[in-house]
Write a protein that holds these residues in place. Structure first.
Motif, PDB file in Angstrom:
ATOM      1  N   MET A   1       0.780  -1.130  -0.013  1.00  0.00           N
ATOM      2  CA  MET A   1       0.051   0.129   0.031  1.00  0.00           C
ATOM      3  C   MET A   1       0.878   1.244  -0.071  1.00  0.00           C
ATOM      4  N   LEU A   2       1.968   1.341   0.826  1.00  0.00           N
ATOM      5  CA  LEU A   2       2.987   2.299   0.878  1.00  0.00           C
ATOM      6  C   LEU A   2       3.372   2.565  -0.415  1.00  0.00           C
ATOM      7  N   ASP A   3       3.856   1.566  -1.229  1.00  0.00           N
ATOM      8  CA  ASP A   3       4.378   1.563  -2.319  1.00  0.00           C
ATOM      9  C   ASP A   3       3.548   2.155  -3.196  1.00  0.00           C
ATOM     10  N   LEU A   4       2.233   1.722  -3.374  1.00  0.00           N
ATOM     11  CA  LEU A   4       1.244   2.230  -4.228  1.00  0.00           C
ATOM     12  C   LEU A   4       0.861   3.911  -3.916  1.00  0.00           C
ATOM     13  N   LEU A   5       0.908   4.156  -2.898  1.00  0.00           N
ATOM     14  CA  LEU A   5       0.479   5.585  -2.468  1.00  0.00           C
ATOM     15  C   LEU A   5       1.748   6.399  -2.915  1.00  0.00           C
ATOM     16  N   LEU A   6       3.039   6.012  -2.712  1.00  0.00           N
ATOM     17  CA  LEU A   6       4.431   6.847  -3.265  1.00  0.00           C
ATOM     18  C   LEU A   6       4.161   6.825  -4.696  1.00  0.00           C
ATOM     19  N   ALA A   7       3.920   5.771  -5.318  1.00  0.00           N
ATOM     20  CA  ALA A   7       3.713   5.739  -6.897  1.00  0.00           C
ATOM     21  C   ALA A   7       2.900   6.794  -7.424  1.00  0.00           C
ATOM     22  N   ASP A   8       1.586   6.900  -7.064  1.00  0.00           N
ATOM     23  CA  ASP A   8       0.572   7.518  -7.303  1.00  0.00           C
ATOM     24  C   ASP A   8       0.290   8.868  -6.677  1.00  0.00           C
TER      25      ASP A   8
ATOM     26  N   SER B   1      -1.230   9.580  -4.001  1.00  0.00           N
ATOM     27  CA  SER B   1      -2.429   9.483  -3.152  1.00  0.00           C
ATOM     28  C   SER B   1      -3.366   8.338  -3.514  1.00  0.00           C
ATOM     29  N   GLY B   2      -4.430   8.052  -2.534  1.00  0.00           N
ATOM     30  CA  GLY B   2      -5.225   6.881  -2.866  1.00  0.00           C
ATOM     31  C   GLY B   2      -6.416   6.894  -1.903  1.00  0.00           C
ATOM     32  N   THR B   3      -7.372   6.234  -2.174  1.00  0.00           N
ATOM     33  CA  THR B   3      -8.502   6.015  -1.279  1.00  0.00           C
ATOM     34  C   THR B   3      -8.179   4.456  -1.035  1.00  0.00           C
ATOM     35  N   ALA B   4      -9.182   4.234  -0.032  1.00  0.00           N
ATOM     36  CA  ALA B   4      -9.447   2.673   0.349  1.00  0.00           C
ATOM     37  C   ALA B   4      -9.939   1.712  -0.786  1.00  0.00           C
ATOM     38  N   THR B   5     -10.902   2.572  -1.527  1.00  0.00           N
ATOM     39  CA  THR B   5     -11.377   2.039  -2.919  1.00  0.00           C
ATOM     40  C   THR B   5     -10.528   1.768  -3.786  1.00  0.00           C
ATOM     41  N   SER B   6      -9.758   2.762  -4.343  1.00  0.00           N
ATOM     42  CA  SER B   6      -8.713   2.606  -5.290  1.00  0.00           C
ATOM     43  C   SER B   6      -7.690   1.549  -4.911  1.00  0.00           C
ATOM     44  N   LEU B   7      -7.331   1.632  -3.466  1.00  0.00           N
ATOM     45  CA  LEU B   7      -6.045   0.785  -3.253  1.00  0.00           C
ATOM     46  C   LEU B   7      -6.683  -0.735  -3.282  1.00  0.00           C
TER      47      LEU B   7
END
Length: 120
Positions: free
Chosen positions: A21-28, A30-36
């Protein structure tokens, strides 16, 4: 050398789903619970619980985004976590070097060439 370890922080990042999740948030950014949850093999509810853990230790922060929360990684807290990990690594490197020197000293002192020869 004494290194202070934040057990709650390392418990939080010890989970592979939270690290992803941290990897995805760093790459994007930001994000929501739904998008993650759309990109992870867990439910939205599980993602929300993981995000709550990351928020509690300060690695992410949420802002309201309509009906959901938008999460971003706290770069300062992440940098402190990385620095703490580097300190722990350096402390262990120093310990292992001391063990190596001790083992080499023992090996040298017990090798046949270092023992006194018996003459007849």
């Amino acid at each position: 050398m004494t290194v202070v370890v934040d057990d709650e922080l390392w418990s939080a990042v010890g989970d592979p789903t939270r690290r992803r999740m941290l990897d995805l948030l760093l790459a994007d950014g930001s994000g929501t619970a739904t998008s993650l949850s759309e990109r992870l093999p867990v439910t939205r509810q599980a993602v929300a619980k993981h995000l709550a853990v990351l928020d509690r230790v300060g690695l992410v922060h949420a802002t309201a985004a309509g009906r959901e929360k938008q999460f971003r990684v706290d770069q300062v807290r992440l940098a402190r976590a990385v620095a703490q990990l580097a300190e722990v690594g350096a402390a262990w490197d120093a310990r292992l070097q001391r063990i190596r020197r001790i083992a080499e000293t023992i090996a040298r002192s017990s090798s046949p060439s270092s023992s006194p020869s018996l003459e007849r």
